[in-house]
Write an enzyme that holds these catalytic residues in place. Structure first.
Site, PDB file in Angstrom:
ATOM      1  N   GLN A 171       3.717   9.459   9.520  1.00  0.00           N
ATOM      2  CA  GLN A 171       2.384   9.875   9.101  1.00  0.00           C
ATOM      3  C   GLN A 171       1.657  10.556  10.249  1.00  0.00           C
ATOM      4  OE1 GLN A 171       0.104   6.504   7.761  1.00  0.00           O
ATOM      5  NE2 GLN A 171       0.862   5.161   9.363  1.00  0.00           N
ATOM      6  N   HIS A 193       2.576  12.898   5.476  1.00  0.00           N
ATOM      7  CA  HIS A 193       1.458  12.039   5.086  1.00  0.00           C
ATOM      8  C   HIS A 193       0.190  12.880   4.945  1.00  0.00           C
ATOM      9  CE1 HIS A 193      -1.888   9.112   5.582  1.00  0.00           C
ATOM     10  NE2 HIS A 193      -1.109   8.323   4.871  1.00  0.00           N
ATOM     11  N   ASP A 235      -0.265  11.915   1.135  1.00  0.00           N
ATOM     12  CA  ASP A 235      -1.157  10.877   0.619  1.00  0.00           C
ATOM     13  C   ASP A 235      -2.535  11.500   0.431  1.00  0.00           C
ATOM     14  OD1 ASP A 235      -2.582   8.618  -0.010  1.00  0.00           O
ATOM     15  OD2 ASP A 235      -1.707   7.378   1.566  1.00  0.00           O
ATOM     16  N   GLU A 270       1.256  10.772  -3.111  1.00  0.00           N
ATOM     17  CA  GLU A 270       0.849   9.375  -3.103  1.00  0.00           C
ATOM     18  C   GLU A 270      -0.627   9.247  -3.470  1.00  0.00           C
ATOM     19  OE1 GLU A 270       0.773   5.540  -0.021  1.00  0.00           O
ATOM     20  OE2 GLU A 270       1.952   7.329   0.468  1.00  0.00           O
ATOM     21  N   ASP A 304       0.007   3.405  -4.403  1.00  0.00           N
ATOM     22  CA  ASP A 304      -0.421   2.589  -3.265  1.00  0.00           C
ATOM     23  C   ASP A 304      -1.600   1.729  -3.724  1.00  0.00           C
ATOM     24  OD1 ASP A 304      -1.271   1.459  -0.922  1.00  0.00           O
ATOM     25  OD2 ASP A 304      -1.605   3.329   0.150  1.00  0.00           O
ATOM     26  N   GLN A 326       4.871   2.144  -3.009  1.00  0.00           N
ATOM     27  CA  GLN A 326       4.696   1.736  -1.611  1.00  0.00           C
ATOM     28  C   GLN A 326       4.497   0.222  -1.577  1.00  0.00           C
ATOM     29  OE1 GLN A 326       2.302   1.781   2.566  1.00  0.00           O
ATOM     30  NE2 GLN A 326       1.542   3.186   1.020  1.00  0.00           N
ATOM     31  N   LYS A 328       3.270  -2.207   0.572  1.00  0.00           N
ATOM     32  CA  LYS A 328       2.418  -2.196   1.768  1.00  0.00           C
ATOM     33  C   LYS A 328       2.461  -3.588   2.380  1.00  0.00           C
ATOM     34  CE  LYS A 328      -1.784   0.348   2.905  1.00  0.00           C
ATOM     35  NZ  LYS A 328      -1.248   1.711   2.886  1.00  0.00           N
ATOM     36  N   CYS A 358      -0.818   1.854   9.757  1.00  0.00           N
ATOM     37  CA  CYS A 358      -0.913   2.268  11.158  1.00  0.00           C
ATOM     38  C   CYS A 358      -1.528   1.181  12.027  1.00  0.00           C
ATOM     39  CB  CYS A 358      -1.735   3.543  11.255  1.00  0.00           C
ATOM     40  SG  CYS A 358      -3.339   3.426  10.421  1.00  0.00           S
TER      41      CYS A 358
END
Length: 417
Positions: A171, A193, A235, A270, A304, A326, A328, A358
Site C-alpha cells: 500500500q 492501494h 482502495d 476495494e 473491507d 479482506q 483484517k 499499517c
C-alpha cells in the site's frame, strides 16, 4: 509446558489512527495532519499516533514469547471496535486474561485460545486483545513443538504443508507516485492501494481516480520488467458510492468503465461503497459481483468495511458478497480466527486476502505471514507502515525464510520414508 508469568510492554504502531468519519466529511490536509474537529468517539484529533501493547508469556523454562495488540488505522468506523487505548487494554489484560493464561496448556493452541478468550461477563473481549494474545500463544506452541508457527496452524487445522508462496500486496499511503515506482521496481505482486480516501483524491465523478488508475498501468509498462504483470488493487473507501450514488448498477457500470481503461490487467476495487450495515453491504455487494461476473469483466470487488469479524466474513463468503474478502487481522481478533476465515472463503470459492493495517508491528506482521502461508491465502498485505520498503521486506523475507524451513522439513520426511 505452562505459562508462569505475563509481561506487558507499551509500544508504537507503525502508522497513525485516523478519524475516517471526519476525513469523509471534508477535513482538509495540512502537511501530514488533518484540520478539523473529531467526529468518531475517543479521537482527540483527526490523526493520532498508533499505539500498541506487547504481551509476553514467560514459560516454565523462562523463555519469553511475545505478541502485539493494536487497533486498525480507521478504528471505530464501519462497525469496528473503538480506538485502541493502551491503559484500558492493559487493565483488562491484567484483571481478566492473565489469570486465564496461567491456567492453560500452551501445547494445545486452539484449546488454549478458546479457554483464554471466553467472554468476560456477557461481553466479548476486545478484538485487538485477542489478536495480540493469540500471536503469543501461537509462538509458545511453535517453541514447544520445535516447529514454525505455520506448522502449528497446519497441524491444528489438518492442512498439508504448503509449497506455494502467497502473493504480496503493498500500500502506497499518500506518497502515491514515489511509492508506485518503488513497488514496480521491486516487482510487487499486487499494487498500489492508493489511499483514495477523500473527495479531492477521488475527484468530481471519479475522474481524478480514473486518471490515477490509468497512470499506474502506464507506469508499470514504462519502468517494469517486460515479464512483470501485477494485479492492480485500489482502495476507494466508499467514494464510488459517495459520488456516483448507491445504485449497484451504476456502481458496476462505473467499475467496468475503469476496467476498460486498463485492458490486460486484473483490477481489484476495494470498498466501492458503504451501504450502512453489514446486511445491506452483503446484499448490494452481491448484486455488484453478479453484474461484473455476467459481463465477464476483469474487475473484482474486495470487501473491507462492514466485514470485520469471523461471522461477518462467513456471511459475505456464503452470499458471494465479494470476489475477495479482506481478512483484517486486528478486526478479526484471534489469529486462529484469521486461519478459519481463510478456510471459510476457500470453501465458498471466494478469494481470501489476509490484510490488516499499517498500524501494526513487525511481530504481528510475521505471525500473519505464517497463517497466510499455512492456509494458502490468495494474497497478503505487506505491513506494517506506509513506506513500502519496510513492510515488503518484513513480510517478504519472513515468507521466504518460512518456505525454506518448510522445504527442509518436507525433504527430511521424504528421506525418512
Amino acid at each position: 509446558m505452562q505459562i508462569k508469568d505475563v509481561l506487558l510492554a507499551p509500544g508504537n504502531g507503525a502508522f497513525f489512527y485516523d478519524d475516517q468519519a471526519a476525513i469523509r466529511s471534508g477535513a482538509t490536509q495540512d502537511g501530514f495532519i488533518y484540520i478539523g474537529e473529531p467526529i468518531t468517539p475517543r479521537f482527540t484529533s483527526l490523526r493520532v499516533p498508533a499505539s500498541s501493547l506487547s504481551v509476553g508469556l514467560v514459560l516454565t523454562d523462562d523463555t519469553v514469547v511475545w505478541g502485539d495488540m493494536m487497533g486498525v488505522q480507521y478504528s471505530g468506523a464501519g462497525g469496528r471496535d473503538p480506538l485502541f487505548e493502551t491503559a484500558e487494554i492493559s487493565d483488562l489484560t491484567w484483571r481478566v486474561v492473565a489469570p486465564r493464561l496461567l491456567d492453560v496448556d500452551v501445547s494445545l493452541y486452539l484449546d488454549a485460545c478458546t479457554r483464554v478468550f471466553e467472554p468476560f461477563g456477557k461481553e466479548r473481549l476486545p478484538l485487538a486483545l485477542k489478536y495480540g494474545v493469540s500471536q503469543a500463544l501461537l509462538r509458545a506452541a511453535a517453541y514447544l513443538q520445535r516447529a514454525t508457527m505455520a506448522q502449528v496452524i497446519c497441524a491444528e487445522f489438518d492442512l498439508p504443508l504448503p509449497t506455494r508462496r502467497v502473493p504480496i500486496y503493498c500500500q502506497s499511503g499518500d506518497a502515491r507516485e514515489i511509492n508506485v515506482d518503488k513497488m514496480i521496481l521491486k516487482a510487487v505482486d499486487v499494487l498500489p492501494h492508493g489511499l483514495i480516501n477523500s473527495r479531492q483524491k477521488f475527484g468530481a465523478d471519479g475522474q481524478t481516480f480514473v486518471e490515477f488508475v490509468k497512470w499506474v498501468a502506464t507506469r508499470t509498462r514504462e519502468i517494469g520488467r517486460p515479464e512483470y504483470h501485477p494485479v492492480l488493487h485500489f482502495d476507494v473507501y466508499g467514494w464510488i458510492g459517495q459520488e456516483i450514488g448507491l445504485d449497484p448498477q451504476l456502481i458496476a457500470d462505473f467499475i467496468c468503465k475503469i476496467a476498460d481503461t486498463v485492458p490486460g490487467f486484473t483490477l481489484n476495487i476495494e470498498s466501492p461503497a458503504d451501504f450502512g450495515s453489514t446486511q445491506a453491504q452483503i446484499e448490494n455487494y452481491a448484486k455488484i459481483v453478479s453484474i461484473l461476473d455476467n459481463r465477464t469483466s476483469n474487475a473484482r470487488i474486495v470487501v473491507d468495511e462492514r466485514c470485520n469479524t469471523l461471522e461477518d466474513i462467513r456471511l459475505f463468503a456464503e452470499a458471494k458478497g465479494a470476489h475477495l474478502v479482506q481478512i483484517k487481522t486486528p478486526d478479526v481478533g484471534s489469529i486462529a480466527d484469521t486461519a478459519r476465515a481463510v478456510l471459510i472463503c476457500k470453501a465458498n470459492n471466494v478469494g481470501a486476502y489476509v490484510g490488516g493495517s499499517c498500524t501494526e508491528t513487525d511481530l504481528s506482521a510475521k505471525a500473519s505471514v505464517h497463517v497466510s502461508v499455512a492456509t494458502q491465502a490468495d494474497m497478503m498485505l505487506a505491513k506494517p507502515g506506509m513506506g513500502v520498503d519496510e513492510g515488503f521486506s518484513i513480510v517478504g523475507n519472513e515468507q521466504n525464510r518460512l518456505l525454506a524451513m518448510l522445504n527442509r522439513c518436507r525433504a527430511q520426511t521424504e528421506n525418512v520414508s
